[in-house]
Motif scaffolding. Structure first.
Motif: not given
Length: 566
Positions: A21, A35-38, A41, A47
């Motif tokens: 991530n 952070n990729k997920s953050k 989000e 996204r």
């Protein structure tokens, strides 16, 4: 700024997820670790990128085409932590990047920040910027601000430096707040003269391609045609167009207004609809002429006296309107308990906020307060401590934020009414008014105007005296009388106006005026024509609704406030 601060405080930072991530954004020779997920989000852009079949979807390093690494870093930090430090120097860059990478919460926060940071110096740039990037809250507020305060802006740098297309857009707006189109021309010439050599050739274009002439009437149009700037620099086609303008084709600039009551008198024997208002004792209410209903308008802050029952008369506060603002002063919450309201509260219908603008120097209740010019309030008479009757007059200047004494009233008065008419203030008292008193602020002098008009024995039983200023005319009436005094403030001539027509047979001296029957209403009476003008009642209002509003006006403290939609 509370809106975006609340949004930030509701977000809890979380640690960056490790390994797969981890993401590096390369920006203008620098690197931002995140952070990729953050990012997915918070940002619809990222996204979409990482959920697509693009090569970046599986990459841990992405090139970002931005030149302002500091603004990009602030946006990335917000996506990671939910926090950001906003300032007037950074908000535009941050908002632009937030819009580009579709970070909705940050976009909203930037919009609220710009909305809450509005001034004469930045409102125009805020409006153009917010329109470009669809910042709803900032655009709505800035547009209303510009249109309402237009003539205060014409010497500001942003106005003088804006391009001609933006100038045309503002000039065309039907809700532009100008007294007449000569003011609009003054603003145009102010803009032209700032760079006269290059802009004077645009004058004819501006006048022909905007709707200014469509809003212009008779004498103003003649003055425009004879203006040296127009005669020397505008085309023959424009002059021909001005000569061809017909008054019956005119449009009218119209600023929407709402009718506001600062403490409606709701008594025990009133209708069920009015009784429902007792649920909203802490509200100022609005009145809808089309339906005849009252609705909550805004809630008052603690310490600001508002009462929707007969206690309003006992509390003795006073209210007036200046431009887009309601002012409330004085009063005593519980008589004899030393619970004075020693402040002047202000509600702005543009800002939609309450504030304390001044502290009273003298306790007052059952006094009068009215506007004086464009920037001052005049407080007059009333009861002071220990029921001492006052004749003192004080002026509060809203610009300098200072008090000063003015010439005292000709006599000590309580339960008085006052209003500004032309350049003077007029005062009378409840009971049996035998005189009007006018105040000349330039001479700081009061003048008595004994009245030939006899209000009669019923005047002693009146609960409320009311006034309607309409140009140089002043209408004075009581809540239990069918005849109204029309007073010319220039010639001092008096005239009687009958509120009733000749239908029906009844004794006006014993008629309960507050139960006025619509069929008896004299719609052609000058009072009702003045009522329509002063309270901005547009269109054809049926007799029943006009009657209902007039009864509401007679019973209550009603004002017309500019309406600014969200």
């Amino acid at each position: 700024m509370e809106n975006y601060e609340k949004q930030v405080n509701n977000v809890s930072p979380e640690p960056i997820l490790p390994s797969e991530n981890d993401l590096i954004l390369k920006v203008n020779g620098g690197e931002l670790h995140c952070n990729k997920s953050k990012m997915m989000e918070s940002s619809e852009f990222f996204r979409g990128m990482f959920e697509s079949d693009m090569k970046e979807a599986k990459a841990n390093c992405v090139q970002v085409q931005e030149t302002d690494i500091e603004a990009m870093a602030a946006v990335v930090d917000f996506c990671m932590t939910g926090r950001i430090e906003m300032s007037s120097d950074t908000v535009h860059c941050v908002a632009e990047i937030a819009c580009k990478y579709q970070v909705p919460r940050l976009i909203s926060m930037c919009s609220f920040f710009l909305r809450d940071s509005m001034t004469d110096e930045n409102c125009l740039s805020t409006m153009f910027f917010a329109e470009t990037f669809f910042l709803k809250e900032a655009y709505s507020k800035s547009k209303n601000y510009v249109l309402w305060n237009f003539m205060n802006l014409i010497e500001k740098e942003e106005f003088l430096e804006m391009d001609v297309c933006h100038l045309k857009t503002i000039i065309d707006h039907p809700q532009l707040n100008v007294k007449c189109e000569l003011e609009t021309l003054e603003a145009i010439l102010c803009w032209v003269n700032h760079r006269r050599r290059e802009r004077i050739v645009l004058l004819s274009e501006i006048l022909q391609e905007t709707k200014l002439l469509d809003f212009c009437y008779g004498a103003d149009l003649e003055l425009m045609k004879n203006s040296p700037d127009i005669v020397d620099n505008c085309s023959g086609d424009l002059i021909s167009k001005m000569n061809a303008v017909k008054n019956y084709e005119k449009r009218v600039r119209c600023i929407p207004h709402q009718l506001i009551s600062v403490g409606a008198h709701v008594e025990s024997d009133t209708s069920e609809d009015e009784k429902e208002m007792k649920l909203h004792r802490g509200h100022i209410v609005s009145y809808d002429v089309d339906t005849g209903h009252m609705m909550p308008y805004t809630e008052t802050p603690d310490g600001c006296l508002v009462s929707h029952d007969v206690l309003m008369g006992k509390k003795g506060y006073s209210a007036c309107v200046q431009g887009e603002k309601i002012f409330m002063s004085g009063g005593e919450n519980t008589l004899g308990k030393n619970t004075w309201m020693m402040t002047i509260w202000c509600y702005s219908s543009l800002e939609k906020t309450w504030s304390v603008v001044a502290k009273l120097r003298t306790p007052r209740r059952h006094h009068a307060m009215c506007t004086l010019g464009k920037s001052s309030l005049l407080l007059m008479g009333g009861f002071g401590r220990y029921r001492y009757r006052l004749d003192s007059v004080e002026e509060w200047n809203c610009e300098t934020r200072k008090w000063c004494h003015r010439a005292p009233l000709p006599e000590k008065m309580v339960n008085i009414r006052a209003c500004q008419c032309k350049e003077k203030v007029f005062v009378t008292k409840n009971g049996s008014p035998s005189s009007l008193f006018s105040y000349n602020p330039q001479a700081d002098q009061w003048t008595s105007h004994p009245l030939q008009f006899n209000f009669g024995d019923l005047a002693f039983d009146a609960k409320r005296i009311w006034m309607i200023p309409d140009d140089e005319l002043l209408y004075v009436g009581l809540d239990n009388m069918d005849t109204v005094l029309q007073f010319n403030t220039i010639t001092h001539q008096e005239m009687r106006c009958s509120l009733f027509n000749n239908q029906g047979t009844f004794d006006a001296s014993t008629y309960d005026f507050l139960q006025l029957i619509p069929e008896y209403l004299n719609e052609t009476c000058e009072v009702f024509q003045a009522l329509r003008r002063v309270f901005h009642i547009q269109g054809n209002v049926c007799r029943d609704r006009l009657c209902s509003f007039f009864v509401c006006f007679v019973k209550n403290e009603v004002f017309a406030l500019p309406y600014f939609p969200d």
